[in-house]
Every structure is written in structure tokens, then in C-alpha cells.
Design an enzyme around this catalytic site. Structure first.
Site, PDB file in Angstrom:
ATOM      1  N   ASP A   1       0.873  -1.177   0.000  1.00 35.61           N
ATOM      2  CA  ASP A   1       0.000   0.000   0.000  1.00 35.61           C
ATOM      3  C   ASP A   1       0.908   1.224   0.000  1.00 35.61           C
ATOM      4  OD1 ASP A   1      -2.380   1.593   0.299  1.00 35.61           O
ATOM      5  OD2 ASP A   1      -1.909   1.817   2.414  1.00 35.61           O
ATOM      6  N   SER A   2       0.304   2.393  -0.245  1.00 37.34           N
ATOM      7  CA  SER A   2       1.071   3.631  -0.154  1.00 37.34           C
ATOM      8  C   SER A   2       1.601   3.837   1.261  1.00 37.34           C
ATOM      9  CB  SER A   2       0.182   4.818  -0.522  1.00 37.34           C
ATOM     10  OG  SER A   2      -0.903   4.889   0.393  1.00 37.34           O
TER      11      SER A   2
ATOM     12  N   CYS B   1      -4.406  -1.267  -2.103  1.00 37.87           N
ATOM     13  CA  CYS B   1      -4.545   0.184  -2.220  1.00 37.87           C
ATOM     14  C   CYS B   1      -5.489   0.454  -3.397  1.00 37.87           C
ATOM     15  CB  CYS B   1      -3.169   0.784  -2.487  1.00 37.87           C
ATOM     16  SG  CYS B   1      -3.185   2.559  -2.782  1.00 37.87           S
TER      17      CYS B   1
ATOM     18  N   GLU C   1      -1.936   7.564   8.806  1.00 38.96           N
ATOM     19  CA  GLU C   1      -0.474   7.358   8.758  1.00 38.96           C
ATOM     20  C   GLU C   1       0.191   7.789  10.063  1.00 38.96           C
ATOM     21  OE1 GLU C   1       1.715   6.041   6.291  1.00 38.96           O
ATOM     22  OE2 GLU C   1      -0.220   5.247   5.658  1.00 38.96           O
TER      23      GLU C   1
ATOM     24  N   CYS D   1     -11.014   3.316   0.368  1.00 36.69           N
ATOM     25  CA  CYS D   1      -9.574   3.480   0.574  1.00 36.69           C
ATOM     26  C   CYS D   1      -9.217   2.564   1.727  1.00 36.69           C
ATOM     27  CB  CYS D   1      -9.271   4.935   0.934  1.00 36.69           C
ATOM     28  SG  CYS D   1      -7.597   5.213   1.548  1.00 36.69           S
TER      29      CYS D   1
ATOM     30  N   HIS E   1      -7.100   2.704   3.982  1.00 42.61           N
ATOM     31  CA  HIS E   1      -6.839   3.346   5.278  1.00 42.61           C
ATOM     32  C   HIS E   1      -8.125   3.510   6.104  1.00 42.61           C
ATOM     33  CE1 HIS E   1      -3.009   4.489   3.400  1.00 42.61           C
ATOM     34  NE2 HIS E   1      -2.588   4.930   4.583  1.00 42.61           N
TER      35      HIS E   1
HETATM   36  N1  DGL Z   1      -4.743   3.129   1.024  1.00 42.37           N
HETATM   37  C1  DGL Z   1      -4.735   3.884  -0.199  1.00 42.37           C
HETATM   38  C2  DGL Z   1      -6.025   3.599  -0.981  1.00 42.37           C
HETATM   39  O1  DGL Z   1      -6.654   2.588  -0.760  1.00 42.37           O
HETATM   40  C3  DGL Z   1      -4.417   5.305   0.121  1.00 42.37           C
HETATM   41  C4  DGL Z   1      -4.078   6.138  -1.054  1.00 42.37           C
HETATM   42  C5  DGL Z   1      -3.175   7.313  -0.792  1.00 42.37           C
HETATM   43  O2  DGL Z   1      -2.040   7.108  -0.393  1.00 42.37           O
HETATM   44  O3  DGL Z   1      -3.605   8.446  -1.035  1.00 42.37           O
HETATM   45  O4  DGL Z   1      -6.407   4.334  -1.850  1.00 42.37           O
END
Ligand code: DGL
Length: 269
Positions: free
Chosen positions: A14-15, A77, A155, A187, A189
Site C-alpha cells: 500500500d502507499s 490500495c 499514517e 480506501c 486506510h
Molecule cells: N490506502 C490507499 C487507498 O486505498 C491510500 C491512497 C493514498 O495514499 O492516497 O487508496
């Protein structure tokens, strides 16, 4: 009976730390698989990047996973999946499972035909998202809200803090005003904020995401490709890597994963 097994790990990225919500769902379904998680925290959030930038990141991450013998990759992600899943599948000869916002289940669940989606700007403006709407949201009103800043709160591990709650109230207001009865967390997160979203939206609104469906898909693909690990092996291990600052990322992952002994290694890609 299939007797072929494969002990190699599943690679999940993931990011940042959000994909840990998917990691949890995978671990809930499978106790024997080894899991490698990569948090691209030095380049988070992806939500403000161009598709080209995102693709360049996820190619590097997928290569890293393959160097670690990953037998299947999970793009945990939505933003990366929307921007680059097709692209990754063209380049790499390994099964890749991605995320997509739960429009199909939401369309099946809604009683009043009004669905809200919380996601990053990239996710809700891509062609892939529009194609999801075309395929599954016939006759359903879908209200999309981009949530800049929310990924950053997670985060930082700021889940219950007043600032996060205040942001959620702002993002949810148009959905509550529109009278949606179903909210999609688009998302990875955001499942960590599910209780907070539920508390603000109230009991008449159902809040859904795709983590569990993706975990089921992972197990299904492993099974179809004869890649499942031997079920008689000891419990699978998790390894965590980040491109960011391992001490900080480690603390947040420990909180989200629910294990204080988590160690996160630095990996600059
Ligand atoms: N967890 C990522 C998603 O599902 C986050 C994206 C981001 O870093 O902006 O989109």
C-alpha cells in the site's frame, strides 16, 4: 485431491499503513501463509500523485516482492489499483489481486438507492471507477467524496483524535445531507476509521469495504493456481518493510495490527 503446495509468501503493498486492514483480513482467512507487507510511506499519499508516478512506484514494489519470491501480489490500495493494476498485470507474470470500491455490494445492499463513497481523488475520478458505476450502479445514485488529509491522519496513527473526527464530520456531511443509507470505504486506510464513520453517520447507515472480499479472492486464486501453503505447517509469519521511517511506521503498524512486537525494516526502493 490436490497435493501441490507452495511455501512462498504473499506480497501485500500500500502507499502506507492502510493495507494493514487487508493484511488482517488475509490473516483471518489463512493462518499458514507467510505475508510480506510493504508500506510505501516515503511516497505516501498516492492520492495526490499522477497515475504515471504511482505506476513507477508500484513497479519497484512489485519487483521487490518478486525478489522475495512472492507467489501472489496484493495491491492493497484502491488508488494504486485504479491507477496501475492493468499495467502491472501486463508487466509481471504473477497473479495480482487488486482493490476496487465496493460499488457492487453497495448497490445490492442499499434500500433507498442512495450510496456514498469515501475515497481519494484519484480513485473516484478514474475510468476504472466510472466503469464500476456503469456496470453495477444502474438506477443507484452514487455520491462521491474525496477525503484529502484522511490518509495522513491514519499514517500518523491519529484514529480517535478530535482533528480526525472533525475532518470526518466535514467529509460525511454531504452524504448525510443526501440521505445515503450505505457508505463505501473506498480506501484501505479508512476501515481503521469505521467505528468513527458509523458513529457520525448513525445506525441507519451501513458502512462497507472490500477487505474481506479481497482476502477471499486471494485464497481462491492461490487454490486455483495450486499455490496454497501446506496447512500442516506452523503458523505463517509476517514481515514488514517501509520506504519511510521504520521506527515511526513500526509504531503505527503495531497499533493497527494489534501487536507491539512488530518490527519494520527500512527498504529504500
Ligand atoms: N490506502 C490507499 C487507498 O486505498 C491510500 C491512497 C493514498 O495514499 O492516497 O487508496
Amino acid at each position: 485431491m490436490n497435493t501441490l503446495t507452495n511455501p512462498n509468501p504473499i506480497g501485500i503493498f500500500d502507499s502506507g499503513v492502510g493495507g494493514v486492514s487487508v493484511l488482517k483480513e488475509i490473516r483471518n482467512l489463512s493462518n499458514t501463509e507467510d505475508l510480506i507487507y510493504f508500506a510505501d510511506s516515503a511516497h505516501c499519499p498516492y492520492g495526490f500523485k499522477s497515475p504515471e508516478e504511482i505506476r513507477s512506484r508500484i513497479i519497484k514494489i512489485t519487483r521487490f516482492m518478486l525478489e522475495h519470491k512472492a507467489k501472489l501480489i496484493v495491491a492493497a490500495c484502491n488508488t494504486a489499483s485504479i491507477a496501475g493494476l492493468d499495467f502491472l498485470r501486463k508487466i509481471f507474470n504473477v497473479p495480482i489481486v487488486g482493490m476496487e470500491p465496493a460499488i457492487k455490494p453497495a448497490a445490492a445492499l442499499t434500500q433507498n438507492g442512495k450510496v456514498g463513497v469515501l475515497a481519494t481523488g484519484v480513485t473516484i475520478s478514474g475510468d476504472r471507477f466510472n466503469s464500476l458505476l456503469e456496470r453495477y450502479a444502474n438506477g443507484i445514485e452514487v455520491f462521491r467524496v474525496a477525503c484529502p488529509g484522511l490518509v495522513e491522519q491514519v499514517e500518523q496513527g491519529l484514529i480517535n483524535e478530535p482533528e480526525t473526527i472533525a475532518m470526518l464530520k466535514v467529509f460525511l456531511k454531504p452524504l448525510i445531507d443526501a440521505g445515503v443509507d450505505t457508505i463505501v470505504l473506498g480506501c484501505t486506510h479508512y476501515p481503521f476509521l469505521r467505528h468513527q464513520v458509523e458513529a457520525i453517520a448513525g445506525p441507519s447507515v451501513q458502512v462497507i469495504d472490500t477487505g474481506n472480499a479481497v482476502a477471499r479472492r486471494v485464497v481462491q486464486v492461490l487454490s486455483e493456481e495450486n499455490l496454497l501453503n501446506d496447512v500442516s505447517t506452523p503458523k505463517g509469519q509476517e514481515q514488514f518493510y517501509t520506504s519511510g521511517e521504520p521506527e515511526h511506521v513500526g509504531k503505527v503498524i503495531a497499533k493497527l495490527w494489534g501487536d507491539n512486537s512488530v518490527k519494520v525494516k527500512k527498504m529504500k526502493l
